[in-house]
Design a protein around this motif. Structure first.
Motif, PDB file in Angstrom:
ATOM      1  N   ILE D  31       0.827  -1.209   0.000  1.00 13.21           N
ATOM      2  CA  ILE D  31       0.000   0.000   0.000  1.00 13.21           C
ATOM      3  C   ILE D  31       0.859   1.256   0.000  1.00 13.21           C
ATOM      4  CG2 ILE D  31      -1.673   1.307   1.336  1.00 13.21           C
ATOM      5  CD1 ILE D  31      -3.041  -1.186   2.078  1.00 13.21           C
ATOM      6  N   VAL D  32       1.937   1.245   0.785  1.00 14.05           N
ATOM      7  CA  VAL D  32       2.774   2.442   0.813  1.00 14.05           C
ATOM      8  C   VAL D  32       3.344   2.721  -0.568  1.00 14.05           C
ATOM      9  CG1 VAL D  32       4.971   3.369   1.628  1.00 14.05           C
ATOM     10  CG2 VAL D  32       3.363   2.438   3.247  1.00 14.05           C
ATOM     11  N   VAL D  33       3.816   1.667  -1.234  1.00  9.10           N
ATOM     12  CA  VAL D  33       4.380   1.894  -2.562  1.00  9.10           C
ATOM     13  C   VAL D  33       3.325   2.447  -3.506  1.00  9.10           C
ATOM     14  CG1 VAL D  33       5.352   0.781  -4.584  1.00  9.10           C
ATOM     15  CG2 VAL D  33       6.246   0.251  -2.353  1.00  9.10           C
TER      16      VAL D  33
ATOM     17  N   VAL E 160       0.148  -3.901  12.596  1.00 10.50           N
ATOM     18  CA  VAL E 160       0.165  -3.628  11.180  1.00 10.50           C
ATOM     19  C   VAL E 160      -1.234  -3.744  10.604  1.00 10.50           C
ATOM     20  CG1 VAL E 160       1.520  -4.001   9.137  1.00 10.50           C
ATOM     21  CG2 VAL E 160       2.401  -4.702  11.313  1.00 10.50           C
ATOM     22  N   LEU E 161      -2.114  -4.425  11.355  1.00  7.51           N
ATOM     23  CA  LEU E 161      -3.480  -4.563  10.870  1.00  7.51           C
ATOM     24  C   LEU E 161      -4.170  -3.204  10.795  1.00  7.51           C
ATOM     25  CD1 LEU E 161      -5.411  -6.730   9.977  1.00  7.51           C
ATOM     26  CD2 LEU E 161      -6.279  -6.852  12.289  1.00  7.51           C
ATOM     27  N   VAL E 162      -3.935  -2.359  11.794  1.00  6.28           N
ATOM     28  CA  VAL E 162      -4.492  -1.007  11.757  1.00  6.28           C
ATOM     29  C   VAL E 162      -4.143  -0.356  10.438  1.00  6.28           C
ATOM     30  CG1 VAL E 162      -4.645   1.210  12.893  1.00  6.28           C
ATOM     31  CG2 VAL E 162      -3.936  -0.767  14.193  1.00  6.28           C
ATOM     32  N   ALA E 163      -2.848  -0.411  10.097  1.00  2.56           N
ATOM     33  CA  ALA E 163      -2.387   0.236   8.883  1.00  2.56           C
ATOM     34  C   ALA E 163      -3.170  -0.282   7.688  1.00  2.56           C
ATOM     35  CB  ALA E 163      -0.902  -0.028   8.699  1.00  2.56           C
ATOM     36  N   LEU E 164      -3.360  -1.587   7.674  1.00  2.00           N
ATOM     37  CA  LEU E 164      -4.013  -2.211   6.537  1.00  2.00           C
ATOM     38  C   LEU E 164      -5.469  -1.767   6.412  1.00  2.00           C
ATOM     39  CD1 LEU E 164      -2.509  -4.110   4.749  1.00  2.00           C
ATOM     40  CD2 LEU E 164      -3.733  -5.990   5.802  1.00  2.00           C
ATOM     41  N   ILE E 165      -6.127  -1.634   7.555  1.00  4.29           N
ATOM     42  CA  ILE E 165      -7.530  -1.227   7.548  1.00  4.29           C
ATOM     43  C   ILE E 165      -7.658   0.245   7.221  1.00  4.29           C
ATOM     44  CG2 ILE E 165      -9.524  -0.841   9.036  1.00  4.29           C
ATOM     45  CD1 ILE E 165      -8.870  -3.352  10.477  1.00  4.29           C
ATOM     46  N   VAL E 166      -6.730   1.022   7.765  1.00  8.53           N
ATOM     47  CA  VAL E 166      -6.897   2.463   7.723  1.00  8.53           C
ATOM     48  C   VAL E 166      -6.382   3.074   6.433  1.00  8.53           C
ATOM     49  CG1 VAL E 166      -5.844   4.493   8.742  1.00  8.53           C
ATOM     50  CG2 VAL E 166      -7.080   2.907  10.174  1.00  8.53           C
ATOM     51  N   PRO E 168      -6.486   2.367   3.210  1.00 12.91           N
ATOM     52  CA  PRO E 168      -7.410   2.630   2.101  1.00 12.91           C
ATOM     53  C   PRO E 168      -8.318   3.826   2.374  1.00 12.91           C
ATOM     54  CG  PRO E 168      -7.405   0.316   2.670  1.00 12.91           C
ATOM     55  CD  PRO E 168      -6.592   0.996   3.710  1.00 12.91           C
ATOM     56  N   LEU E 169      -8.698   4.009   3.649  1.00 13.38           N
ATOM     57  CA  LEU E 169      -9.549   5.154   3.982  1.00 13.38           C
ATOM     58  C   LEU E 169      -8.760   6.451   3.907  1.00 13.38           C
ATOM     59  CD1 LEU E 169     -11.373   3.620   7.061  1.00 13.38           C
ATOM     60  CD2 LEU E 169     -12.258   3.878   4.749  1.00 13.38           C
ATOM     61  N   TYR E 170      -7.441   6.334   4.062  1.00 11.00           N
ATOM     62  CA  TYR E 170      -6.610   7.539   4.034  1.00 11.00           C
ATOM     63  C   TYR E 170      -6.378   8.053   2.616  1.00 11.00           C
ATOM     64  CZ  TYR E 170      -5.144   7.632   8.925  1.00 11.00           C
ATOM     65  OH  TYR E 170      -5.102   7.764  10.274  1.00 11.00           O
ATOM     66  N   ILE E 171      -6.546   7.152   1.643  1.00 10.88           N
ATOM     67  CA  ILE E 171      -6.161   7.538   0.287  1.00 10.88           C
ATOM     68  C   ILE E 171      -6.887   8.782  -0.220  1.00 10.88           C
ATOM     69  CG2 ILE E 171      -6.171   6.743  -2.115  1.00 10.88           C
ATOM     70  CD1 ILE E 171      -5.238   4.065  -1.128  1.00 10.88           C
ATOM     71  N   PRO E 172      -8.235   8.867  -0.033  1.00  7.51           N
ATOM     72  CA  PRO E 172      -8.884  10.093  -0.505  1.00  7.51           C
ATOM     73  C   PRO E 172      -8.308  11.346   0.135  1.00  7.51           C
ATOM     74  CG  PRO E 172     -10.508   8.480   0.219  1.00  7.51           C
ATOM     75  CD  PRO E 172      -9.182   7.905   0.526  1.00  7.51           C
ATOM     76  N   VAL E 173      -8.052  11.266   1.460  1.00  2.93           N
ATOM     77  CA  VAL E 173      -7.495  12.438   2.141  1.00  2.93           C
ATOM     78  C   VAL E 173      -6.166  12.821   1.517  1.00  2.93           C
ATOM     79  CG1 VAL E 173      -6.958  13.384   4.394  1.00  2.93           C
ATOM     80  CG2 VAL E 173      -8.568  11.499   4.207  1.00  2.93           C
ATOM     81  N   LEU E 174      -5.335  11.808   1.283  1.00  2.00           N
ATOM     82  CA  LEU E 174      -4.018  12.055   0.701  1.00  2.00           C
ATOM     83  C   LEU E 174      -4.146  12.650  -0.692  1.00  2.00           C
ATOM     84  CD1 LEU E 174      -0.933  11.627   0.759  1.00  2.00           C
ATOM     85  CD2 LEU E 174      -1.330   9.390  -0.223  1.00  2.00           C
ATOM     86  N   VAL E 175      -5.049  12.090  -1.480  1.00  2.00           N
ATOM     87  CA  VAL E 175      -5.179  12.558  -2.857  1.00  2.00           C
ATOM     88  C   VAL E 175      -5.579  14.026  -2.891  1.00  2.00           C
ATOM     89  CG1 VAL E 175      -6.573  12.350  -4.933  1.00  2.00           C
ATOM     90  CG2 VAL E 175      -5.648  10.310  -3.841  1.00  2.00           C
ATOM     91  N   PHE E 176      -6.571  14.394  -2.066  1.00  2.00           N
ATOM     92  CA  PHE E 176      -7.007  15.789  -2.113  1.00  2.00           C
ATOM     93  C   PHE E 176      -6.012  16.705  -1.421  1.00  2.00           C
ATOM     94  CE2 PHE E 176     -11.079  13.594  -2.788  1.00  2.00           C
ATOM     95  CZ  PHE E 176     -11.393  14.168  -4.002  1.00  2.00           C
ATOM     96  N   GLY E 177      -5.408  16.234  -0.340  1.00  2.00           N
ATOM     97  CA  GLY E 177      -4.466  17.074   0.397  1.00  2.00           C
ATOM     98  C   GLY E 177      -3.223  17.367  -0.415  1.00  2.00           C
ATOM     99  N   ALA E 178      -2.544  16.295  -0.858  1.00  2.00           N
ATOM    100  CA  ALA E 178      -1.334  16.507  -1.640  1.00  2.00           C
ATOM    101  C   ALA E 178      -1.687  17.143  -2.977  1.00  2.00           C
ATOM    102  CB  ALA E 178      -0.602  15.187  -1.847  1.00  2.00           C
ATOM    103  N   GLY E 179      -2.870  16.782  -3.486  1.00  2.00           N
ATOM    104  CA  GLY E 179      -3.302  17.342  -4.770  1.00  2.00           C
ATOM    105  C   GLY E 179      -3.425  18.849  -4.716  1.00  2.00           C
ATOM    106  N   ALA E 180      -3.974  19.372  -3.606  1.00  2.00           N
ATOM    107  CA  ALA E 180      -4.139  20.822  -3.490  1.00  2.00           C
ATOM    108  C   ALA E 180      -2.785  21.510  -3.582  1.00  2.00           C
ATOM    109  CB  ALA E 180      -4.833  21.163  -2.179  1.00  2.00           C
ATOM    110  N   ALA E 181      -1.814  21.008  -2.807  1.00  2.00           N
ATOM    111  CA  ALA E 181      -0.501  21.651  -2.793  1.00  2.00           C
ATOM    112  C   ALA E 181       0.163  21.520  -4.161  1.00  2.00           C
ATOM    113  CB  ALA E 181       0.366  21.027  -1.710  1.00  2.00           C
ATOM    114  N   TYR E 182      -0.015  20.352  -4.775  1.00  2.00           N
ATOM    115  CA  TYR E 182       0.601  20.121  -6.067  1.00  2.00           C
ATOM    116  C   TYR E 182       0.021  21.063  -7.117  1.00  2.00           C
ATOM    117  CZ  TYR E 182       2.476  17.458  -9.999  1.00  2.00           C
ATOM    118  OH  TYR E 182       3.150  17.085 -11.127  1.00  2.00           O
ATOM    119  N   ALA E 183      -1.321  21.220  -7.065  1.00  2.00           N
ATOM    120  CA  ALA E 183      -1.987  22.112  -8.010  1.00  2.00           C
ATOM    121  C   ALA E 183      -1.490  23.535  -7.813  1.00  2.00           C
ATOM    122  CB  ALA E 183      -3.502  22.031  -7.825  1.00  2.00           C
ATOM    123  N   ALA E 184      -1.376  23.950  -6.540  1.00  2.00           N
ATOM    124  CA  ALA E 184      -0.898  25.305  -6.272  1.00  2.00           C
ATOM    125  C   ALA E 184       0.500  25.483  -6.858  1.00  2.00           C
ATOM    126  CB  ALA E 184      -0.880  25.569  -4.776  1.00  2.00           C
ATOM    127  N   GLY E 185       1.319  24.447  -6.768  1.00  2.00           N
ATOM    128  CA  GLY E 185       2.670  24.528  -7.317  1.00  2.00           C
ATOM    129  C   GLY E 185       2.662  24.751  -8.817  1.00  2.00           C
TER     130      GLY E 185
END
Ligand code: HEM
Ligand SMILES: Nc1ncnc2c1ncn2[C@@H]1O[C@H](COP(=O)(O)OP(=O)(O)OP(=O)(O)O)[C@@H](O)[C@H]1O
Ligand SMILES: Nc1ncnc2c1ncn2[C@@H]1O[C@H](COP(=O)(O)OP(=O)(O)OP(=O)(O)O)[C@@H](O)[C@H]1O
Ligand SMILES: [Mg+2]
Ligand SMILES: [Mg+2]
Lengths: 250, 207, 151, 222, 222, 207
Positions: D31-33, E160-166, E168-185
């Motif tokens: 997932i990290v990759v 490590v199970l937490v990581a595995l569960i969590v 996938p739920l983090y991906i949208p946050v990451l996409v929009f968060g990093a996306g905003a900064a990237y777009a601004a760049g």
């Protein structure tokens, strides 16, 4: 002579005697280090000639080199104290080990900072991932690790032993920092000062550097001894001699 | 008492915790045939003392010697069997598997089949249940089964009767007495009042 | 010997043997090129790979620096005494960049032998001296004094 | 030697009993990759270039995360005490424990990395070098990380402290590991880096058990 | 309300008592960000380009690591049982617990990120956007992560199970968060991404407490 | 016994663990003034039953009602004080701080100052020590101090005497009796033989 050294060793090993002895050293360390630092820094910054290539910017050397050297020496001393802690279970070594971490980390940060500052005019960049600079950054992280581990363990004895293990393991980094400039093709310059040869530096430039370095070392010793004395008081708070001392104060 | 009978001799033990002195300059020695009960109110330092004797707590001063092991040129830990508050069982392994690895740490074959020992502590039928599914008392019983399996002369037991039912307590008392009779020795703590103690060590009045 | 003592001895011997292996491997590795660094001789002899980001280092040949064209373009020759090639660079050179000075450049070598640098850093040496002494040395050519820059 | 074998077998059995958990570091690794392309611009040329570094950093973090429980569960249920009072040499027991961890966590990571390398368009020589660097490097990460884990097992909230202690020691491994694959990608020599990784492996197997044993005795006292 | 305040105060006190530990996620954050230049090529232009993504991924991993202990320590010492038998509404207690976590872990992360951004040569508008995206996103990561942490507290080796569960739920946050900064760049509009992050924040604060409460009741039965 | 006196009524409780029936169709009711001891050998299901009554174990069948709470329109958890095997203390907080947050969960002011309660369980002088530095028995005493502080009528206690020294056991027995006398009720387990039980519930013969 030998007997005297042995007696000194034992006196240093006992918190109470160390406290008294160190109380004697402190003023001497303070005065001599401040004197040497004052002389060395004014000499280096105002009176030493500029370098034929770098001009005045080379004067950062008077802070950078002593700080870098102390960062290495400090960590090495910590590892040695660590061996004493683990092998001979000496109380004073425990205190010394933990008292070095913070000033050592400060010196390491100072060396990194002055190095970066110096890099801009000479190399053309603040930062470069070469072996010397990277391994020095690792040294800072190691110092931070020692500090974090030490403060996370409540019992002072156990905290000292745990940090001793870490300090010893991390000591592999020291020769790497020292010899990286010879083993790899680093951007950082190779050693100006070698044991076997005359320094590749004009005498009117290296004398102030020597004075500065000595001043830094003495000041470092001053800070460490001060911290050791405080830590001894804190650890031996229950002992009779400390209570008597506190009574005297009142 | 010949020197050869002395299993453990501790001298000048001093333990400070949070600037409070639990004990200072304490000396303890345990000879073969003895059942030594360490007594004292809650917080007196019984657990601390036992852990120090077993080399588990390094935060103390004093000397500990194991005369018999030293005379025989054996590592002192071979003479020792320690059971603390925690039974040391892995919750996903069965009772039998747990006993297997615990006994193997001693490096010698167990004295009897593991299942037999489990039956002796009343766990016949529970051999293949994961230890995590056992009740508090059953877990302790698994740990106590080691007393039937290993051949260490000195048993150091911290509150071994905890969570054990009345029948179990009786059986355990008999076991301790028999071990001492057979030339072993026991150091233990308890807040019950068992009849098997041959000597008591009273620690301070803390809590 | 007691079995536990024997195991302990074997453990220590094994550890020592492994440390020996480690030392051997390290000394071998230190002789290898580990940071993509090539000397001008390597470049001239075609030992340096083409179209890759590599690092080159050497001395700037006196009189070879040409500024010009548009903007910050500059080109100069780099030598180590055994070979010489030309470096092209668009950008601000560090203050210490001078003819005769050692530098470290990161860039790519094209198939036609043209080297384009992305970054030029002044690699300065371990010698420090006041300008007057340097001048005197250059004039008098002191036989004993260490010569200037030798990277 | 029999205590060594018993502990090693116990740890394999534990891992097998909770074999669902074995997937965890793997899942994390994968997932990290796949997170990075999301966090950065999904530009294939860029990805191919930073690929080996990505895989290495992800493997490092996966090992790091798996360390948390290396000795903590043994401490929480009293098993650690039993190891400490065992008459078998403690460094030997530590070696067994870490070896089992290498086999149950490290080896699967190395085995799954070809998949990730292919995902990131790494092939040819860099592919082989990346795999060999991981094969040599991941065991080093486990051995060195175990020292940090052992030092922090006595501390209540050791989770992130392990990372802080262990990461500086991981940096050289990362530099040489990722460096080898990166150099291979550029067609540059990489044998030196691999040799250094081999040296680190030998050194860590030789010395880490003693450091771990020392650390465990200290943690056990807390 | 008083149970809420008491638990919130308790958690702040716990964090303060172990304030050395507060530095840990921060240290991890800083170290991870400085790992990447080592693992990849240390090329400034490349680094500046992937900078915002790097900072975001590192922040995400720091939050992830800090989750492990969110409820596990409460379970191990029996405090969780006491929360479960409390007559105060469990979602309220869950909210208090997570809020304290946001303040002791999330806020310091956001506060230290300007430093890292500067280290990676991010400035101007992307700098401001990166910080606001983190300020909105990190609390979401904490709230969502707490659900995973609550679900896995009943399981022995949950790390490590937490990581595995969590993750996938983090991906949208990451996409929009990093996306905003990237777009601004790139000089592109970024307000939309930030608005979505705000929506995610509102949503997670509204719903996560109930999910956490449910998860805790289940974990408590194990 | 009026219906108003019935604090808890459980009917048809059935618990299976690993295909073994711990109890089937068990009915329990607890009225004000009662001290109910749940008895049985190790592994009989005592802990399981207690956790089910407190709503902590959802893996069972049956109905549980809290007649008095329902009649008064209160949440049933307000009537309950549960102390399990684990004392629920945070190890870095002091004894007093731990009591503070535990009592605040009830949402009502404690019945007396926290320090007074600590002194009543023999912990005067230990108020400001982190709970992690207390001995096993001292930790339990901190948890037991809640009995002096909260005003829940039904106490459910799993082996409350564990790790408590002899003086402590006596004091606790008196406290339980007094609570029942004052109109409260106690459900507890123990392997000791206290004299305060008003009624016993015997569970099967497992281990
Ligand atoms: C962040 C960047 C830098 C770091 C981390 C760094 C680190 C160090 C270290 C660790 C030493 C060794 C001290 C010892 O051996 O006792 C050192 C020495 C030295 N550094 Fe730096 N340095 C940096 C930048 C620079 C720059 C830019 C210059 C000037 C061009 C410079 C000049 C020197 C000199 C002259 C010495 C003394 C060499 C000797 O021991 O003979 N450094 N530095
Ligand atoms: N999570 C579980 N999974 C499977 N079986 C379980 C579980 N928890 C308990 N059991 C089983 O239920 C039985 C009863 O356990 P319980 O803890 O209620 O016993 P107990 O009467 O409290 O015993 P003790 O006197 O030893 O405390 C045990 O035999 C145990 O094997
Ligand atoms: N890690 C520690 N840090 C500080 N103090 C400690 C620590 N461990 C124990 N103590 C203190 O040492 C004292 C003795 O603890 P110990 O566990 O030895 O008591 P005990 O006699 O076994 O009591 P109990 O009967 O309750 O088991 C306690 O008062 C406790 O406060
Ligand atoms: Mg005790
Ligand atoms: Mg029970």
């Amino acid at each position: 002579m030998w007997a005297y050294l042995e007696r000194l060793w034992h006196r240093l090993g006992s918190p109470r005697h160390f406290y008294d002895l160190a109380g004697w050293w402190l003023p001497w360390l303070a005065v001599s280090s401040l004197l040497l630092l004052g002389v060395g820094i004014t000499w280096g910054l105002l009176f030493a000639p500029p370098d034929y290539q770098q001009g005045h910017s080379f004067r950062i050397i008077y802070i950078h080199v002593p700080a870098a050297s102390l960062a290495l020496t400090g960590y090495f001393a910590m590892a040695v104290a660590g061996v004493v802690v683990l092998v001979w279970r000496m109380k004073m070594a425990e205190v010394v080990l933990q008292s070095i971490a913070v000033p050592g980390a400060v010196m390491c940060a100072l060396a990194l900072f002055t190095g970066a500052l110096w890099g801009k005019p000479t190399w053309g960049t603040y930062w470069f991932w070469d072996a010397r600079i990277t391994s020095m950054l690792i040294l800072l992280f190691l110092y931070l690790g020692v500090m974090a581990l030490g403060s996370a363990i409540a019992s002072p004895v156990l905290a000292a032993r745990a940090t001793a293990v870490l300090a010893i393991v991390g000591a592999v980094n020291i020769p790497i920092i020292k010899y990286s400039v010879e083993w790899w093709n680093t951007l950082h310059q190779p050693a100006t000062f070698k044991l076997t040869e005359k320094p590749a530096m004009a005498p009117e430039m290296y004398w102030p550097l020597l004075v500065c370095a000595l001043g830094f070392y003495l000041f470092f010793a001053f800070v460490v001894v001060l911290r050791v004395r405080n830590a001894v008081l804190e650890r031996e708070a229950g002992a009779r001699w400390v209570r008597e001392l506190a009574g005297e104060g009142r | 008492m010949s020197a050869n009978d002395l299993l453990l001799r501790a001298e000048g033990l001093t333990a400070l915790r949070d600037e409070r002195v639990l004990f200072r300059g304490l000396s303890v020695s345990v000879a073969a045939g003895e059942v030594l009960r360490v007594e004292g109110p809650n917080g007196a330092g019984k657990t601390t003392l036992l852990r120090i004797l077993c080399g588990l707590d390094q935060d103390c001063e004093g000397r500990i010697a194991w005369p018999r092991a030293e005379a025989a040129g054996r590592p002192w830990r071979e003479e020792l069997l320690w059971l603390g508050h925690l039974p040391g069982l892995k919750s996903t392994l069965t009772a039998e598997e747990n006993l297997a690895w615990l006994c193997a740490l001693r490096g010698r074959a167990p004295r009897r089949p593991l299942r037999e020992a489990l039956a002796m502590v009343g766990l016949a039928g529970f051999e293949d249940l994961p230890a995590g599914a056992l009740s508090a008392g059953q877990k302790r019983r698994v740990a106590l089964a080691r007393l039937h399996l290993e051949d260490a002369p000195l048993w150091v037991l911290d509150e071994p009767f905890t969570a054990i039912d009345r029948a179990g307590v009786e059986a355990l008392e008999q076991l301790l007495a028999a071990h001492a009779q057979a030339g072993g020795a026991v150091v233990f703590t308890t807040h019950h009042a068992p009849a098997i103690t041959s000597r008591s060590l009273l620690l301070g009045k803390a809590a | 010997m007691h079995p536990v003592r024997r195991t302990r001895l074997l453990l220590v011997l094994g550890a020592l043997a492994l440390v020996g292996v480690a030392v051997g491997l390290t000394t071998w590795a230190l002789r290898e090129n580990m940071n993509a660094f090539y000397s001008p001789a390597d470049v001239v002899d075609g030992k340096a790979p083409v179209d890759r980001r590599i690092r080159v280092g050497g001395l700037v040949v006196a009189g070879s620096v040409q500024r010009g064209g548009e903007g910050l373009h500059v080109s100069f020759d780099l030598t180590d005494g055994k070979g010489t090639f030309t470096v092209n660079y668009d950008g601000i050179l560090p203050d210490l960049f001078r003819e005769g000075q050692g530098i470290l450049a990161t860039g790519t070598l094209a198939a036609d032998g043209r080297f384009t640098a992305e970054e030029v850093l002044a690699k300065h040496d371990e010698n420090y001296m006041p300008p007057e002494i340097k001048e005197a040395m250059e004039k008098g050519g002191h036989p004993g004094a260490k010569a200037g820059a030798t990277p | 030697m029999s205590a060594f074998a018993a502990l090693f077998r116990r740890d394999l059995a534990l891992a097998w009993r909770a074999r669902g958990d074995l997937v965890n570091p793997l899942g994390f690794f994968v997932i990290v990759v796949s997170l990075f392309p999301l966090g950065m611009s999904p530009d294939p040329a860029l990805l191919a270039r930073i690929g080996p570094g990505l895989v290495w950093v992800a493997a490092l973090l996966a090992v790091l995360l798996s360390l948390e429980n290396l000795f903590r569960s043994d401490r929480d249920d009293g098993a650690l005490e039993q190891l400490l009072v065992s008459s078998a040499p403690l460094p030997l027991l530590a070696l067994a424990r870490v070896l089992a961890h290498v086999i149950t966590v490290g080896v699967p990571l190395v085995l799954v990395s070809p998949l990730l390398a292919l995902m990131l368009n790494i092939d040819g020589e860099p592919f082989g070098v990346l795999l060999s660097s991981l094969a040599l490097g991941v065991p080093v990460l486990c051995m060195v990380g175990a020292i940090g884990a052992a030092l922090t097992t006595g501390i209540a909230r050791g989770g992130v402290l392990v990372a802080l202690i262990v990461l500086p020691l991981y940096i050289p491994v990362l530099v040489f590991g990722a460096g080898a694959a990166y150099a291979a990608g550029l067609g540059l020599p990489f044998a030196g880096q691999l040799a250094i990784l081999g040296a680190l492996l030998a050194l860590s197997v030789a010395l880490a058990p003693f450091a771990i044993a020392g650390a465990l005795r200290i943690s056990g006292s807390q």
